[in-house]
Structures are given as structure tokens and as C-alpha cells.
Design a protein around this motif. Structure first.
Motif, PDB file in Angstrom:
ATOM      1  N   LEU A   1       0.836  -1.195   0.000  1.00  0.00           N
ATOM      2  CA  LEU A   1       0.000   0.000   0.000  1.00  0.00           C
ATOM      3  C   LEU A   1       0.874   1.249   0.000  1.00  0.00           C
ATOM      4  O   LEU A   1       0.572   2.231  -0.671  1.00  0.00           O
TER       5      LEU A   1
ATOM      6  N   ASN B   1       2.270   1.672  -3.442  1.00  0.00           N
ATOM      7  CA  ASN B   1       1.214   2.151  -4.347  1.00  0.00           C
ATOM      8  C   ASN B   1       0.977   3.645  -4.146  1.00  0.00           C
ATOM      9  O   ASN B   1       0.909   4.395  -5.121  1.00  0.00           O
TER      10      ASN B   1
ATOM     11  N   ILE C   1       3.782   5.656  -5.703  1.00  0.00           N
ATOM     12  CA  ILE C   1       3.676   5.697  -7.161  1.00  0.00           C
ATOM     13  C   ILE C   1       2.561   6.643  -7.591  1.00  0.00           C
ATOM     14  O   ILE C   1       2.696   7.385  -8.558  1.00  0.00           O
ATOM     15  N   LEU C   2       1.441   6.620  -6.844  1.00  0.00           N
ATOM     16  CA  LEU C   2       0.312   7.469  -7.219  1.00  0.00           C
ATOM     17  C   LEU C   2       0.616   8.944  -6.978  1.00  0.00           C
ATOM     18  O   LEU C   2      -0.138   9.804  -7.403  1.00  0.00           O
ATOM     19  N   GLY C   3       1.702   9.239  -6.283  1.00  0.00           N
ATOM     20  CA  GLY C   3       2.123  10.623  -6.136  1.00  0.00           C
ATOM     21  C   GLY C   3       2.120  11.154  -4.720  1.00  0.00           C
ATOM     22  O   GLY C   3       2.228  12.356  -4.515  1.00  0.00           O
TER      23      GLY C   3
ATOM     24  N   GLN D   1       1.989  12.701   3.065  1.00  0.00           N
ATOM     25  CA  GLN D   1       0.715  12.124   2.610  1.00  0.00           C
ATOM     26  C   GLN D   1       0.687  10.619   2.851  1.00  0.00           C
ATOM     27  O   GLN D   1      -0.364  10.070   3.177  1.00  0.00           O
TER      28      GLN D   1
ATOM     29  N   SER E   1      10.541   1.646 -11.766  1.00  0.00           N
ATOM     30  CA  SER E   1       9.575   2.507 -11.068  1.00  0.00           C
ATOM     31  C   SER E   1      10.263   3.501 -10.152  1.00  0.00           C
ATOM     32  O   SER E   1       9.643   4.466  -9.714  1.00  0.00           O
TER      33      SER E   1
ATOM     34  N   VAL F   1      10.761   7.949  -7.406  1.00  0.00           N
ATOM     35  CA  VAL F   1       9.477   7.721  -8.067  1.00  0.00           C
ATOM     36  C   VAL F   1       9.199   8.874  -9.030  1.00  0.00           C
ATOM     37  O   VAL F   1       9.332  10.037  -8.674  1.00  0.00           O
TER      38      VAL F   1
ATOM     39  N   PHE G   1       1.966   2.057 -11.960  1.00  0.00           N
ATOM     40  CA  PHE G   1       2.376   0.706 -11.560  1.00  0.00           C
ATOM     41  C   PHE G   1       1.144  -0.053 -11.062  1.00  0.00           C
ATOM     42  O   PHE G   1       0.513   0.377 -10.108  1.00  0.00           O
TER      43      PHE G   1
ATOM     44  N   LEU H   1      -5.129  -1.749  -3.289  1.00  0.00           N
ATOM     45  CA  LEU H   1      -6.152  -0.720  -3.072  1.00  0.00           C
ATOM     46  C   LEU H   1      -6.190  -0.386  -1.590  1.00  0.00           C
ATOM     47  O   LEU H   1      -5.889  -1.220  -0.744  1.00  0.00           O
TER      48      LEU H   1
ATOM     49  N   GLY I   1      -4.809   9.353  -6.684  1.00  0.00           N
ATOM     50  CA  GLY I   1      -3.665   9.899  -7.418  1.00  0.00           C
ATOM     51  C   GLY I   1      -3.771  11.400  -7.625  1.00  0.00           C
ATOM     52  O   GLY I   1      -2.901  12.158  -7.170  1.00  0.00           O
TER      53      GLY I   1
ATOM     54  N   ILE J   1      -5.577  13.556  -6.146  1.00  0.00           N
ATOM     55  CA  ILE J   1      -5.610  14.293  -4.874  1.00  0.00           C
ATOM     56  C   ILE J   1      -4.213  14.370  -4.271  1.00  0.00           C
ATOM     57  O   ILE J   1      -3.786  15.425  -3.805  1.00  0.00           O
ATOM     58  N   PHE J   2      -3.463  13.255  -4.300  1.00  0.00           N
ATOM     59  CA  PHE J   2      -2.073  13.294  -3.835  1.00  0.00           C
ATOM     60  C   PHE J   2      -1.291  14.353  -4.615  1.00  0.00           C
ATOM     61  O   PHE J   2      -0.410  15.010  -4.078  1.00  0.00           O
ATOM     62  N   ARG J   3      -1.606  14.491  -5.897  1.00  0.00           N
ATOM     63  CA  ARG J   3      -0.858  15.414  -6.743  1.00  0.00           C
ATOM     64  C   ARG J   3      -1.383  16.835  -6.675  1.00  0.00           C
ATOM     65  O   ARG J   3      -1.033  17.682  -7.504  1.00  0.00           O
TER      66      ARG J   3
ATOM     67  N   GLN K   1      -7.343   3.385 -11.095  1.00  0.00           N
ATOM     68  CA  GLN K   1      -6.542   4.163 -10.152  1.00  0.00           C
ATOM     69  C   GLN K   1      -5.191   4.559 -10.769  1.00  0.00           C
ATOM     70  O   GLN K   1      -4.681   5.640 -10.532  1.00  0.00           O
ATOM     71  N   THR K   2      -4.644   3.643 -11.572  1.00  0.00           N
ATOM     72  CA  THR K   2      -3.357   3.920 -12.214  1.00  0.00           C
ATOM     73  C   THR K   2      -3.539   4.800 -13.441  1.00  0.00           C
ATOM     74  O   THR K   2      -2.797   5.774 -13.640  1.00  0.00           O
TER      75      THR K   2
ATOM     76  N   ASN L   1      -3.953   8.819 -13.663  1.00  0.00           N
ATOM     77  CA  ASN L   1      -2.767   9.687 -13.646  1.00  0.00           C
ATOM     78  C   ASN L   1      -2.154   9.847 -15.040  1.00  0.00           C
ATOM     79  O   ASN L   1      -1.149  10.530 -15.190  1.00  0.00           O
TER      80      ASN L   1
END
Ligand SMILES: Nc1ncnc2c1ncn2[C@@H]1O[C@H](COP(=O)(O)OP(=O)(O)O)[C@@H](O)[C@H]1O
Ligand SMILES: [Mg+2]
Lengths: 283, 270
Positions: free
Chosen positions: A175, A178, A181-183, A188, B59, B79, B85, B92, B105, B107-109, B152-153, B156
Motif C-alpha cells: 500500500l 502504491n 507511485i500514485l504521487g 501524505q 519505477s 518515483v 504501476f 487498493l 492519485g 488528490i495526492f498530486r 486508479q493507475t 494519472n
């Protein structure tokens, strides 16, 4: 064929619900029966003189004692004031201790260097019987509230810290990868992955640690105080009033149970996403 | 990016681990691999040979012990936001519902929440799960969870898509459906893909090129261009003569490595 099976299944559902309800009723009845038998035996033994009511009290007298306290107040003042004082000390100790425990647990769980440096000291501190610190706190902080809160904090901290640390360490590496990778930034990752992962562990520790905070407050009051349930117990003890001790104990139990159910409520709300554990119906 | 410049390039990439007993374990050794822009590259090799390790280098989740790794013309230092990935096991977030998982993704960004949720809803529709937006992962089947992971991947919009045996846990029917769905998504996204699998047929059905790795420590053994026409329907392509021919050809190559790996495992067990 298919239709017949569906009708069967539909018919089975209410029957299963009915069975479940009947079982619940049976458990409740048995629980009450156990209580009645134990209290009844105690009362009977005391009345017939098999045990000495002077030392071991008697349920009816305990009830009478609580009634008197409610109606006429205790030797220390109104009963509700004593309850409130102890409750306030407990809640403060619990809140501060839990907060510090989570903070340190997450920090050390996330940072290997911090964990290596402080881990050994926390282990040492954890092995000391911490109730002894109560005496120090009464000397240093006086007879008022701070000494009890401090003892509660120390009692609560280590339990919550240990669980928070473990919870962080057990967070699924997949997790975390993941999220990265998702940013997700490290911060966070902490908030969106580590904290939710550790939440189950932390909440589990809160059940135990509320009891510890209560012990901290009561023991603190025992060691020196002007108010509170702990002092009430000490006073009853000084007067050889066994019923008074039991009455105070009963009041503490009510407080602890109320807090316990509140924590369970919060836990169920926060962990709503979890799959139902265990089978739906027992056999 | 200049035309023809490779998307991914590994030059003599090596990664070793220190095992708990203190011994040195080399997972991959001198791997040379180049993936062109927009290419779908499948990697096959025996279990435990170092395929996942190779992906972790691309990655940026792990650094190479020796050698170089380039992504989109730059050396990998961590990363990269342009890399997506899809993990082998479920990754999840179990405490988030489908919508919040897919929106994670953006939101993290730092995208606004409203926008992220709207785009997530769109991606969920594309993978056919609109009715399940409010479900949590544990309430979905394995195939549905994979669809969520894909959405989810893909939300992005990665220029490079890494997939580590993404469908290996699925039953055969679901797997074939997911393969077609992946090709569908890829045909519009046009990302460079590195798809790791131990299923040779899956590799041939999906890829432009199949790379065979040796038994660990892995290195690239051979590389086969797959000249089957696109668009492909993975459930039907299996019966084409050219597919069968390619399967036989590559299997001959792969079989040796699988046997080496198998004998080694048996030798350790004996
Ligand atoms: N973090 C790690 N520490 C030690 N050894 C590892 C680690 N990750 C992978 N390995 C070893 O590296 C080899 C290759 O692993 P992996 O890349 O996962 O293989 P594959 O994905 O091809 O099945 C295996 O022998 C595995 O035990
Ligand atoms: Mg693997």
C-alpha cells in the motif's frame, strides 16, 4: 427448480433471524441469572454469618450506602463532585497520554534512527512499575489535579505508544509503494496510509488504556488528594467501612463501562470500512 | 522527447540483496532492456527469477546496485510522476471506497477534490463499475478490484505503465476479459507498457515484443517481436496459426530456464 430454491432461501432467512433473536434472549436471561445468583449468595452468606459482613460488606448495604451518598452527600461533599473530579483527571490523563503515545509511536515507527536511539529507553521505562511514580508526582505536583493527570498520562502513554508503533510497522508495504507511485509525499503517505493502517491497533489500545487512566487517577487520589473517588475509598477504608469501598468500586465500574461503550461506538464508526469478521450466525 | 528515443532503458542493471543470513543474493544481473515509446513489452521468466525486481528499478521504488536505469531520457532517481504501476497483489486502500481509491492519485498530486472526484467517476465508468462507486474493496470480486486498480493507475495518465503479473490471481475467464479491457485502455492511452507475467500465452496475446529472462540471477535471454495484427481480441487470437507458432518458438526458449529454476528449487528442497 431455481424458483423452488429461491423460495426456500427466502423462507430460511426469517427462520434464521428468529433463531438468532431467540439465542440473544437466552444469553441475556442467563447473564441476569448469574448476577442474581452471585449477589444473592453474597447477601445470604453475610446475613447468615458464613462470612463476616463487617469485612466483606453486603449488597443491600452497598446499595444503601450509594443511596445515602446520593441523598446526603459524602464526607467529602456531594457525590457527583467526587465523580466529576475523578472523571476529569481520568479524561485528561487519557487524552494527553493517548495523544503523546500516538505521536511518539508514529514518529518512531516512521523513522528508523529515532527508533534505534529511543527504543531502548522506552523499553527500560516500560519495565519500571509506573504506579510508583505516583508518589513522586504527589510530592512534586501537590495534592491537586496535576499529580493525578500526570500519573494517568504515564500509565496510558506506554500502552498507546506500543500499539501505535506496532501498527505503523505492520502497515502493508504494498500500500505504501502504491501510494508513492500514485504521487503521495512522505507526509501524505503517513496520513493516508500509515495512520489508517495503524488506527485499528491504536483504537484497540484505547480500550485498555482508559482503564489505566482511571487507575492512575484513583491511585493518585489514594496517595494524597482533597477530593475524588480514590479519596472516598481511602476514607471508607480508614473507617473500616467495607460497604463504602464496594460502593465506590461500583461507581468506578459504571464510569469505566460507560467509557468503554463510548470507545466501542467511536471504533465502530471509524472502522466502518472493515469487512464483518467471523460468521454471521453462530452454530 | 525526440522521436525514436527509448522510453525505458536499462544498461547492465544489477540488483543484489543482503539476505537475513548475511549472504549476498543477486536478483538480476547485467540486464539490458530497451522499450520504445508506445511499445507494449512483455517480460516472461521463471518464478523468482527477478522480474518484479526489474520493475522496481524502473519505477524508482528501488535503486540499482550497479548499472544505469533511464526513464524518458533521464536517469531514475526516485518515483517519477509519469510512471504508473499495477501491483501483483491487491494494493487498493481498504478503508477508501472505489471512488476515493481512484481519486487518490490526482488528490495526492494536489488537484482540487471536486475535479479529482469527477475524473475518478469518469474512469470508473470506463472500467464499467459505476454502480460500485460507494463500495469498499472487500465488497468487490477479484476482477472488479483489478479494474479499480487499473482505473486508479490510468487516471494519472502515465507515459509508462508497469504491470506486475496483474491478472495472475484471476480465474481464466475473468483474466481474458481483463486482457481485452487492458488492450482497449492502452489503445487510447498509448503509454509504453512493461507487462510482467509467467503466462507465455498472455504475453504473446498482449505484447508487441516478448522478452525472455533467464533463471535467477536474471538477465535478458532473448527478445521476440510479436507480429500479430492489431486490434487483437485475446480470446480469439489464441487459435491463430501464427500465435501457435510463436508460442512454440518462445516456449522452447523459456522451457530451459523454467527447468533450471525448477531443478534448483528441487535441489534445495532435497
Ligand atoms: N527485498 C528483498 N530482499 C531479499 N531478497 C529479495 C528481495 N526481493 C526479492 N528478493 C529475491 O530476489 C529474487 C527475485 O525476486 P523477484 O524479482 O520478486 O522475482 P519474480 O518477480 O521474477 O518472481 C528472489 O530470489 C527473491 O527471493
Ligand atoms: Mg514477482
Amino acid at each position: 427448480m431455481t424458483e423452488a430454491r429461491i423460495t426456500q432461501a427466502e423462507a430460511a432467512a426469517p427462520a434464521a433471524a428468529e433463531r438468532l433473536a431467540r439465542r440473544r434472549r437466552l444469553v441475556a436471561v442467563l447473564q441476569i441469572a448469574v448476577l442474581v445468583v452471585v449477589l444473592g449468595a453474597w447477601e445470604l452468606c453475610s446475613r447468615t454469618g458464613i462470612v463476616d459482613p463487617f469485612f466483606f460488606g453486603m449488597p443491600s448495604e452497598v446499595v444503601q450506602q450509594i443511596r445515602t451518598w446520593i441523598a446526603e452527600g459524602t464526607s467529602l461533599g456531594p457525590l457527583w463532585v467526587q465523580v466529576l473530579v475523578t472523571l476529569e483527571e481520568t479524561l485528561l490523563g487519557f487524552a494527553i497520554g493517548a495523544l503523546l503515545g500516538v505521536l511518539f509511536g508514529v514518529a518512531l515507527g516512521r523513522n528508523q534512527l529515532l527508533a534505534d536511539v529511543f527504543g531502548i529507553y522506552i523499553k527500560i521505562a516500560n519495565s519500571i512499575p509506573r504506579v510508583v511514580l505516583g508518589s513522586i508526582f504527589v510530592i512534586a505536583l501537590g495534592l491537586g489535579m496535576p499529580s493525578k493527570v500526570a500519573l494517568g498520562v504515564v500509565m496510558v502513554f506506554f500502552v498507546v505508544f506500543g500499539n501505535a508503533f506496532q501498527g505503523v510497522r505492520e502497515a502493508d508495504r504494498n500500500l505504501i509503494a502504491n501510494a508513492r507511485i500514485l504521487g503521495a509525499s512522505p507526509r501524505q503517505v503517513t496520513w493516508s496510509v500509515i495512520m489508517p493502517s495503524a488506527l485499528g491497533w491504536i483504537l484497540a489500545s484505547l480500550h485498555v488504556s482508559f482503564g489505566f487512566a482511571l487507575v492512575g487517577a484513583v491511585v493518585g487520589e489514594f496517595l494524597g488528594a482533597r477530593q475524588g473517588i480514590g479519596l472516598l475509598i481511602a476514607t471508607a477504608q480508614g473507617a473500616f467501612n467495607a460497604n463504602g469501598v464496594f460502593a465506590a468500586m461500583f461507581i468506578l465500574a459504571v464510569v469505566a463501562l460507560a467509557a468503554e461503550s463510548l470507545i466501542t461506538l467511536v471504533e465502530n464508526r471509524l472502522l466502518k470500512w472493515r469487512p464483518n469478521q467471523g460468521p454471521e450466525t453462530g452454530f | 522527447m525526440a522521436r525514436g528515443e527509448p522510453s525505458i532503458e536499462l544498461r547492465r542493471a544489477t540488483r543484489s540483496f543482503i539476505t537475513p543470513t548475511g549472504a549476498m543474493l543477486t536478483a538480476i544481473h547485467d540486464v539490458d532492456l530497451t522499450v520504445a515509446a508506445g511499445e507494449f513489452c512483455a517480460i516472461v521468466g521463471p518464478t523468482g527469477c527477478g522480474k518484479s525486481t526489474t520493475l522496481s528499478l524502473i519505477s524508482g521504488l528501488a535503486p540499482p546496485t550497479a548499472g544505469e536505469v533511464y526513464v524518458l531520457g533521464k536517469p531514475v532517481t526516485g518515483v517519477d510522476p509519469r510512471v504508473g504501476f499495477v501491483f501483483q497483489s491487491d494494493a487498493l486502500f481498504p478503508w477508501r471506497n472505489v471512488l476515493d481509491n481512484v481519486a487518490a492519485g490526482p488528490i495526492f498530486r494536489g488537484r482540487p477534490r471536486e475535479e479529482a472526484l469527477a475524473r475518478a467517476a469518469d474512469w470508473i465508468r470506463r472500467v464499467g463499475l459505476s454502480r460500485f462507486e460507494r463500495h469498499h474493496p472487500h465488497q468487490l470480486s477479484g476482477g472488479m478490484r483489478k479494474r479499480v486498480a487499473l482505473a486508479q493507475t490510468m487516471i494519472n495518465e502515465p507515459a509508462i505503465l508497469l504491470m506486475d503479473e496483474p491478472f495472475s490471481a484471476l480465474d481464466v475467464q475473468t483474466r481474458i476479459l481483463m486482457q481485452d479491457e487492458l488492450l482497449q485502455l492502452w489503445s487510447t492511452a498509448k503509454a509504453s507498457v512493461v507487462f510482467v507475467t509467467h503466462d507465455l500465452e498472455e504475453a504473446i496475446a498482449l505484447a508487441d515484443r516478448v522478452v525472455v529472462m533467464t533463471a535467477g540471477p536474471a538477465t535478458v535471454k532473448s527478445s521476440y517481436p510479436i507480429d500479430l495484427p492489431r486490434p487483437r481480441v485475446t480470446s480469439e487470437i489464441r487459435f491463430e496459426p501464427r500465435f501457435v507458432e510463436l508460442s512454440r518458438l518462445i516456449w522452447n526458449d523459456l522451457r530451459e530456464e523454467v527447468l533450471v529454476s525448477y531443478r534448483r528449487a528441487a535441489g534445495v528442497a532435497a
